[in-house]
Design a protein around this motif. Structure first.
Motif, PDB file in Angstrom:
ATOM      1  N   GLU A   1       3.787  19.049 -11.920  1.00 24.08           N
ATOM      2  CA  GLU A   1       4.798  19.513 -13.011  1.00 24.08           C
ATOM      3  C   GLU A   1       6.288  19.341 -12.767  1.00 24.08           C
ATOM      4  OE1 GLU A   1       3.362  23.378 -14.073  1.00 24.08           O
ATOM      5  OE2 GLU A   1       1.599  22.440 -15.064  1.00 24.08           O
ATOM      6  N   ASP A   2       6.688  19.596 -11.483  1.00 26.99           N
ATOM      7  CA  ASP A   2       8.260  19.520 -10.847  1.00 26.99           C
ATOM      8  C   ASP A   2       8.576  17.880 -10.757  1.00 26.99           C
ATOM      9  OD1 ASP A   2       7.981  22.388 -10.863  1.00 26.99           O
ATOM     10  OD2 ASP A   2       7.242  22.380  -8.803  1.00 26.99           O
ATOM     11  N   PRO A   3       9.751  17.598 -11.115  1.00 21.75           N
ATOM     12  CA  PRO A   3      10.366  16.345 -11.060  1.00 21.75           C
ATOM     13  C   PRO A   3      10.478  16.172  -9.421  1.00 21.75           C
ATOM     14  CG  PRO A   3      12.215  17.934 -11.810  1.00 21.75           C
ATOM     15  CD  PRO A   3      10.839  18.639 -11.668  1.00 21.75           C
ATOM     16  N   GLY A   4      10.329  14.885  -9.154  1.00 17.91           N
ATOM     17  CA  GLY A   4      10.403  14.279  -7.832  1.00 17.91           C
ATOM     18  C   GLY A   4       9.448  13.252  -7.470  1.00 17.91           C
ATOM     19  N   VAL A   5       9.288  13.081  -6.106  1.00 22.22           N
ATOM     20  CA  VAL A   5       8.192  12.289  -5.823  1.00 22.22           C
ATOM     21  C   VAL A   5       6.901  12.797  -5.384  1.00 22.22           C
ATOM     22  CG1 VAL A   5       7.941  10.502  -3.833  1.00 22.22           C
ATOM     23  CG2 VAL A   5      10.319  10.901  -4.861  1.00 22.22           C
ATOM     24  N   GLY A   6       5.825  11.937  -5.905  1.00 23.33           N
ATOM     25  CA  GLY A   6       4.341  12.417  -5.509  1.00 23.33           C
ATOM     26  C   GLY A   6       3.644  11.505  -4.746  1.00 23.33           C
TER      27      GLY A   6
ATOM     28  N   ILE B   1       0.842  -1.201  -0.029  1.00 21.14           N
ATOM     29  CA  ILE B   1      -0.056  -0.002  -0.019  1.00 21.14           C
ATOM     30  C   ILE B   1       0.876   1.164  -0.038  1.00 21.14           C
ATOM     31  CG2 ILE B   1      -1.621   1.252   1.172  1.00 21.14           C
ATOM     32  CD1 ILE B   1      -2.782  -1.443   2.133  1.00 21.14           C
ATOM     33  N   GLY B   2       1.878   1.300   0.694  1.00 19.15           N
ATOM     34  CA  GLY B   2       2.816   2.260   0.718  1.00 19.15           C
ATOM     35  C   GLY B   2       3.771   2.766  -0.477  1.00 19.15           C
ATOM     36  N   LEU B   3       4.097   1.558  -1.067  1.00 17.21           N
ATOM     37  CA  LEU B   3       4.526   1.900  -2.524  1.00 17.21           C
ATOM     38  C   LEU B   3       3.392   2.248  -3.412  1.00 17.21           C
ATOM     39  CD1 LEU B   3       7.048  -1.197  -2.634  1.00 17.21           C
ATOM     40  CD2 LEU B   3       7.417   1.019  -2.336  1.00 17.21           C
ATOM     41  N   SER B   4       2.370   1.541  -3.243  1.00 14.15           N
ATOM     42  CA  SER B   4       1.316   2.093  -4.432  1.00 14.15           C
ATOM     43  C   SER B   4       0.802   3.382  -4.277  1.00 14.15           C
ATOM     44  CB  SER B   4       0.014   1.261  -4.254  1.00 14.15           C
ATOM     45  OG  SER B   4       0.444  -0.138  -4.222  1.00 14.15           O
ATOM     46  N   SER B   5       1.220   4.282  -3.049  1.00 16.77           N
ATOM     47  CA  SER B   5       0.905   5.512  -2.802  1.00 16.77           C
ATOM     48  C   SER B   5       1.894   6.447  -3.309  1.00 16.77           C
ATOM     49  CB  SER B   5       0.429   5.624  -1.402  1.00 16.77           C
ATOM     50  OG  SER B   5       1.701   5.656  -0.691  1.00 16.77           O
ATOM     51  N   ILE B   6       3.144   6.091  -3.778  1.00 17.06           N
ATOM     52  CA  ILE B   6       4.072   6.869  -4.320  1.00 17.06           C
ATOM     53  C   ILE B   6       4.307   6.741  -5.497  1.00 17.06           C
ATOM     54  CG2 ILE B   6       6.437   7.248  -4.039  1.00 17.06           C
ATOM     55  CD1 ILE B   6       6.599   6.069  -1.164  1.00 17.06           C
ATOM     56  N   PHE B   7       4.486   7.977  -6.203  1.00 16.85           N
ATOM     57  CA  PHE B   7       5.105   7.759  -7.759  1.00 16.85           C
ATOM     58  C   PHE B   7       6.173   8.710  -8.196  1.00 16.85           C
ATOM     59  CE2 PHE B   7       1.719  10.909  -7.364  1.00 16.85           C
ATOM     60  CZ  PHE B   7       2.032  12.001  -8.153  1.00 16.85           C
ATOM     61  N   VAL B   8       6.881   8.633  -9.130  1.00 13.25           N
ATOM     62  CA  VAL B   8       8.096   9.446  -9.283  1.00 13.25           C
ATOM     63  C   VAL B   8       7.933  10.086 -10.687  1.00 13.25           C
ATOM     64  CG1 VAL B   8      10.662   9.626  -9.562  1.00 13.25           C
ATOM     65  CG2 VAL B   8       9.642   8.456  -7.755  1.00 13.25           C
ATOM     66  N   VAL B   9       8.210  11.337 -10.669  1.00 14.79           N
ATOM     67  CA  VAL B   9       8.186  12.177 -12.024  1.00 14.79           C
ATOM     68  C   VAL B   9       9.660  12.633 -12.191  1.00 14.79           C
ATOM     69  CG1 VAL B   9       7.243  14.270 -13.144  1.00 14.79           C
ATOM     70  CG2 VAL B   9       5.739  12.982 -11.504  1.00 14.79           C
TER      71      VAL B   9
ATOM     72  N   ALA C   1       2.802  15.069 -14.858  1.00 14.30           N
ATOM     73  CA  ALA C   1       1.975  13.792 -14.286  1.00 14.30           C
ATOM     74  C   ALA C   1       0.666  14.621 -13.679  1.00 14.30           C
ATOM     75  CB  ALA C   1       2.313  13.045 -13.112  1.00 14.30           C
ATOM     76  N   LEU C   2      -0.469  13.928 -13.952  1.00 10.52           N
ATOM     77  CA  LEU C   2      -1.955  14.249 -13.395  1.00 10.52           C
ATOM     78  C   LEU C   2      -2.366  12.902 -12.693  1.00 10.52           C
ATOM     79  CD1 LEU C   2      -3.700  15.478 -16.689  1.00 10.52           C
ATOM     80  CD2 LEU C   2      -2.850  16.810 -14.839  1.00 10.52           C
ATOM     81  N   VAL C   3      -2.844  13.590 -11.493  1.00  9.71           N
ATOM     82  CA  VAL C   3      -3.361  12.477 -10.473  1.00  9.71           C
ATOM     83  C   VAL C   3      -4.990  12.552 -10.783  1.00  9.71           C
ATOM     84  CG1 VAL C   3      -3.671  11.772  -7.891  1.00  9.71           C
ATOM     85  CG2 VAL C   3      -1.615  12.844  -8.882  1.00  9.71           C
TER      86      VAL C   3
ATOM     87  N   PRO D   1      -3.943   5.187  -2.666  1.00  9.33           N
ATOM     88  CA  PRO D   1      -3.795   3.823  -3.507  1.00  9.33           C
ATOM     89  C   PRO D   1      -5.226   3.327  -3.926  1.00  9.33           C
ATOM     90  CG  PRO D   1      -2.288   3.789  -1.503  1.00  9.33           C
ATOM     91  CD  PRO D   1      -3.293   5.026  -1.252  1.00  9.33           C
ATOM     92  N   PHE D   2      -5.316   2.672  -4.962  1.00  6.96           N
ATOM     93  CA  PHE D   2      -6.385   1.883  -5.644  1.00  6.96           C
ATOM     94  C   PHE D   2      -7.548   2.832  -5.883  1.00  6.96           C
ATOM     95  CE2 PHE D   2      -4.507  -0.979  -2.396  1.00  6.96           C
ATOM     96  CZ  PHE D   2      -3.908  -2.012  -3.081  1.00  6.96           C
ATOM     97  N   ILE D   3      -7.318   3.997  -5.282  1.00  2.00           N
ATOM     98  CA  ILE D   3      -8.501   5.037  -5.700  1.00  2.00           C
ATOM     99  C   ILE D   3      -8.020   5.988  -6.667  1.00  2.00           C
ATOM    100  CG2 ILE D   3      -9.907   6.785  -4.774  1.00  2.00           C
ATOM    101  CD1 ILE D   3      -9.991   5.449  -2.051  1.00  2.00           C
TER     102      ILE D   3
END
Length: 326
Positions: free
Chosen positions: A44-49, A17-25, A31-33, A53-55
């Motif tokens: 729009e800025d590079p980094g971790v977002g 669940i923790g890994l599913s809630s993290i994304f990297v740009v 990226a759009l959530v 999860p699942f939603i």
């Protein structure tokens, strides 16, 4: 033991669940959530977002300048001379939110189809406008036409959230049927020019040849005239030498003339003379003194010389006559 068995799946689930809630740009993306298709956040800025999860889900778009090749189209400028145009464009996604709303889940494929339609429409409109001829398209004014196409396409592509950076015409050719006719006209023109050059060359050759022939005639005439002058002067000099030699020793000159007459008359194997034995031609042969005159020889003087001249004149080659003596 039972506690460890229960905690291990829990830890794995929490980690997932923790890994599913993290994304990297990264720096090349934006990226759009999305939550149930609705935009909840923009990265729009590079980094971790982070996301739920699942939603929520993350959709990434390329933030670099992209390229698109337009389909080959035919345009008709104001001079009704059809041209085949092949173009390409450079663009980037300027507004990811508007881009998502415009193309939906289709992404770049749908966006490029719509952008290609916009570019083709603007190419036809600009290149088919009044005062734009095929010569204008093929001249240095082509850069201004491409700039107009880019500006018009940029305005039309704003609704897609796309910024058109540049538009270039790769090739601008005639259709195949027109191209063949154009090549035929070019060949005919070159053949006409070649024929003109050949005609001018032949004319120049004839002019040069005529001038050379005239120069030959003039040089030959001058040489013949100079030769006749020299020959006349030589004949005059020879006559003077003969006259001077005859005046110095008449007796020797008469003897020499007789020997020359003998040499000219009695030559070859089939020469015959019809002459009387007592002719003056044989005076020196019949003379017992061998041509050395006794004292009374001087009395003969000029008469003998005249006889020798007459004998020399009689020394001619004539056909053989039956009964003649050699």
């Amino acid at each position: 033991m039972n506690m460890k068995t229960l905690l291990l799946p829990l830890v794995v689930a929490l980690a997932f669940i923790g890994l599913s809630s993290i994304f990297v740009v990264d720096e090349r993306e934006r990226a759009l959530v999305l939550q149930f298709g609705q935009i909840k956040a923009v990265k729009e800025d590079p980094g971790v977002g982070f996301k739920i999860p699942f939603i929520q889900e993350v959709v990434k778009y390329d933030d670099r300048i992209l390229s698109i090749d337009t389909p080959v189209i035919e345009v008709t400028p104001s001079d009704d001379r059809r041209l085949v145009v092949d173009a390409f464009a450079r663009y980037r996604i300027a507004d990811v939110v508007q881009f998502r709303q415009a193309v939906g889940v289709g992404g770049l494929a749908v966006a490029e189809d719509r952008l290609a339609s916009i570019l083709n429409s603007q190419i036809r409109e600009v290149l088919g406008a009044d005062q734009v001829t095929s010569n204008t398209i093929l001249s240095s004014e082509r850069a201004a036409l491409m700039l107009r196409i880019r500006e018009n396409a940029r305005v039309s592509a704003q609704n897609l959230g796309i910024d058109v950076v540049d538009v270039r015409l790769k090739q601008t050719n005639l259709p195949d049927q027109n191209l063949d006719a154009t090549f035929a006209r070019m060949r005919a023109e070159r053949q006409r020019e070649a024929t003109d050059e050949i005609a001018r060359g032949e004319e120049a050759a004839l002019r040069i040849r005529a001038q050379a022939d005239r120069s030959v005639v003039e040089l030959t005439s001058d040489a013949s005239r100079e030769a006749e002058i020299i020959r006349g002067e030589a004949d005059a000099a020879r006559s003077n030498i003969y006259a001077e030699a005859y005046g110095q020793d008449e007796e020797f000159f008469e003897f020499y003339r007789s020997l020359t007459a003998y040499s000219n008359a009695i030559t070859g194997s089939n020469s015959s003379l019809v002459i009387t034995p007592n002719s003056a031609f044989f005076n020196y042969l019949a003379d017992p003194y061998g041509g050395i005159a006794p004292p009374d020889r001087a009395a003969r003087g000029a008469g003998s010389a005249a006889s020798a001249d007459s004998a020399a004149g009689d020394a001619v080659n004539v056909p053989a006559v039956d009964g003649a003596s050699n």
